[in-house]
Structures are given as structure tokens and as C-alpha cells.
Design a protein around this motif. Sequence first.
Motif, short mmCIF file in Angstrom:
data_model
loop_
_atom_site.label_atom_id
_atom_site.label_comp_id
_atom_site.label_asym_id
_atom_site.label_seq_id
_atom_site.Cartn_x
_atom_site.Cartn_y
_atom_site.Cartn_z
N VAL A 107 0.84 -1.20 0.00
CA VAL A 107 0.00 0.00 0.00
C VAL A 107 0.88 1.25 0.00
CG1 VAL A 107 -1.58 1.34 1.46
CG2 VAL A 107 -2.06 -1.08 0.99
N VAL A 108 1.85 1.27 0.90
CA VAL A 108 2.78 2.41 0.96
C VAL A 108 3.55 2.52 -0.36
CG1 VAL A 108 4.87 3.29 2.06
CG2 VAL A 108 3.03 2.38 3.48
N GLY A 109 4.08 1.39 -0.82
CA GLY A 109 4.91 1.40 -2.04
C GLY A 109 4.14 1.90 -3.25
N ASP A 110 2.91 1.40 -3.41
CA ASP A 110 2.12 1.81 -4.58
C ASP A 110 1.75 3.30 -4.51
OD1 ASP A 110 2.21 -0.81 -5.43
OD2 ASP A 110 0.04 -1.06 -5.60
N GLN A 127 12.33 2.08 -2.74
CA GLN A 127 11.38 1.21 -2.05
C GLN A 127 12.11 0.51 -0.89
OE1 GLN A 127 8.12 0.50 -2.54
NE2 GLN A 127 7.61 0.74 -4.70
N VAL A 128 11.48 0.54 0.28
CA VAL A 128 12.00 -0.23 1.41
C VAL A 128 10.85 -1.14 1.88
CG1 VAL A 128 13.12 -0.14 3.68
CG2 VAL A 128 13.52 1.71 2.02
N SER A 138 5.53 -6.14 -5.10
CA SER A 138 5.11 -4.76 -5.40
C SER A 138 6.25 -3.74 -5.39
CB SER A 138 4.00 -4.32 -4.44
OG SER A 138 4.45 -4.35 -3.12
N SER A 139 7.36 -4.04 -4.70
CA SER A 139 8.44 -3.04 -4.63
C SER A 139 9.29 -3.01 -5.90
CB SER A 139 9.33 -3.31 -3.42
OG SER A 139 9.99 -4.55 -3.56
N VAL A 164 15.98 -0.56 -4.33
CA VAL A 164 15.10 -1.30 -3.43
C VAL A 164 15.99 -1.91 -2.35
CG1 VAL A 164 13.40 -3.18 -3.22
CG2 VAL A 164 13.56 -1.89 -5.37
N VAL A 165 15.66 -1.66 -1.09
CA VAL A 165 16.43 -2.26 0.01
C VAL A 165 15.45 -3.05 0.88
CG1 VAL A 165 17.88 -1.83 2.05
CG2 VAL A 165 18.14 -0.38 0.02
#
Length: 350
Positions: A107-110, A127-128, A138-139, A164-165
Motif C-alpha cells: 500500500v505504501v509502495g504503490d 522502495q524499502v 510490489s516493490s 530497493v532495500v
Amino acid sequence: MKTVHVNASVNYDIIIEKGSLNKVGAYASSVFKRGSKAAVITDDTVASLYLDQVVPSLSAAGYTVASYIFPHGEDSKSAETLFRVYDFLIEEQLTRPDFIVALGGGVVGDLAGYAAATYLRGIRFMQVPTTFLAAVDSSVGGKTAINIPAGKNLIGAFWQPSLVVCDTETFKTLPAVTFADGVAETIKYGMIFSAPLFERMEQGNIMPEIDEIIAHCVSIKRDVVEQDEHDNGLRMILNYGHTLGHAIEKVTNHSVTHGQGVAMGMLLIAKLGEKLGYHSSALTQRLEACIRSYGLPTHYEGSVAELGEAVLHDKKRSGSSIRLIFVKEPGSAEIISLDVNQFLRLLREV
Ligand code: NAD
Ligand code: GLY
């Protein structure tokens, strides 16, 4: 540590490493200009658990850090939250050299990704992921979106992250049902592209190998995204189980999670595939046993008519036909167009 490199319209690394939350700033500094601003966007649950590791790490790496926290849950992936995020970015005077850090699940990533794609016509972001689902799916790949009342992800953009981490230690605080959502997407990867991955998922006890499993999933996704970044063909295969899954999420007002919807969607599609003679019942039974072994739901209890209606509003419909992904044996998927009426009839029969 595992690193997977993505060579898409943006080239970036996916770093999968236990304990890497404390190194987010150090990793960011190889990608984003020191001295710029980092806007961390996260939800309240993730903030209470992890914000105090990520913010000092970014500050120590020389970034000015501001954070925006919204209530957790799918309902927040909305235009209302998005506009609050824009207000925050404007208040914090973020400019083009600055960047967003999406700290949380899908949700946060999108949502943060879509804010990054659209604010000032696009700023960079990282993206974390802190859920298993966000880590495997999703990330990575640059699909960003919000939901509107007409449907999930109907407003969105392709906007790749610059980094992305993924710290798999964060999964220790995930509720079991949320962890299982990621399992559904991982089973999906096995079904569509990798028989060995599907067999590994059938064995259970995946935590000791979680980093390797994530690296395997994102390598599959990377291979697909590099060939079809903008979802014109091959990438659609990643939506195995999703057309029906999204419909289930929609008709249940998201009381069914994304992963649960995908699990039930994959099984419904397997049952349709069986009816169409694409495979025997043995495959459906294997899939069902695997899904059930992780505590994911295997049966959609609601009205099939309502589900059919919701599917017809999905983006995958094209005129009087609908494109669906069928798996004939683990590791091998195909996109098949079905007449809408045939699809609705079969759906009533399964
Ligand atoms: P989510 O982001 O809502 O996270 C699930 C819950 O877990 C939330 O309440 C969150 O606060 C909490 N949480 C997150 N990390 C935690 C942690 N480490 N410990 C404890 N709690 C934690 O849901 P999700 O399952 O991560 O993502 C689902 C969303 O992802 C859906 O909106 C779906 O459409 C989207 N999605 C996007 C893509 C894509 O390619 N962009 C792919 C798959 C799914
Ligand atoms: N989650 C499907 C995709 O990224 O295409």
C-alpha cells in the motif's frame, strides 16, 4: 546479502539483506545526491516499528529527512491520502533532486510510488519493503497506483524505483496472515515460471531460505519487466490469479486481502482450466494443498454472479472477450482469451 540488478528504463539494484534497515542511508548515498532531502512515506504501523531506524540512517548519510505517516490499510491507497502526501511534499519544499522513501508494504509502495511519479512531473524514489508481498512483488517493476471507487489500481503510472532495500528481519513483526499474503504471490511465481520454486513452496518451512526465495522471485520479475516493462504482453502473466483476486477484494470491500484474493483467484482459474481440459484435477489439488498449508483461503464463499460483474469492470477485459492466465503445469503459463459469456458460465459451474 543478495543483489538483483534490474535493467529497465531505470537501472537499479534490489538489495536483500538482514539488518539492512540501518543501512538505508548508506545504500541511498550510492544513488541519491548527498545533501538532498529524503521524504519518508509510511503507514502508522510501520512507523511505530521501523521509522526510528530509517530516519537516523538517512540523516547520518547526509540527507535532510521529513516523514509523512498515514493510517495503515488498503483504504489509505486513495486519492485523499495521495493529495495529503502532495501537500506534505509541497510543505517540505521537495524539488527534483530530492527523493521519496517508500517504507512499508504494498500500500505504501504503490501510493508513495505514484506520488513520486506525479509530483513535479516525477521525482526519484526508493522502495524499502517491509512485507513479504512487497518484497517479492510490489516493490519491484515500477507499477504504482491508487484505488478509486470504480476499482483497484485504476489510476497509476509505470515509475521505476531507483533502489530497493529489503530487510527480511522486518518480517518478524508481520502478523501470520500478512506474511501469508506474500506466500500467495510466491506460489504464483512458482506456478507461472518455476517448477522448482513451486516444489520448494510445497515443502514449507521457508523462513530459513527467505532471502534466497525473494531473490528468486524478483529475478523472475526482473526478467519479465526487462522484456515488457509497460505490460503489453508477457508481463500480464504476473497477474495469474489476479483478475478474479482483484474482483474478490472489490466485492468484499477489501476484507479479503490482496494475497488472499490471489490465492482464491489462482484456485478458481485452476478450476476453470480443468473445465476447459487444459490440465487434470491433480494440478488443482496440488495448488490447493500448497495454498492451504500456509493458512491461505482456498474457497470463495460469496456470490459468483457479483464476482463475474466485478471481473467485467477489470482492466483486462477487451470487448466481448477477456484475457486470462492459465497454468497447464507448474512453471508454464499461457495467456488465453475467453468469450465473456463462456467465462461467466464456467465461473458459475466451478
Ligand atoms: P499493506 O501494505 O497494507 O501491509 C499489510 C499490513 O502489514 C499493513 O497493516 C501494514 O501496516 C503492516 N505491516 C507492514 N510491514 C509490517 C511489518 N514489518 N511488521 C508488522 N506489520 C507490518 O499490504 P501488502 O500486502 O504489503 O500490499 C498489498 C498492496 O500491494 C495492495 O494494494 C496491492 O494492490 C499491491 N500490490 C502491488 C503490486 C505492484 O506490482 N505494484 C504487486 C502486488 C500487490
Ligand atoms: N504485480 C504484477 C506486475 O507487477 O505486473
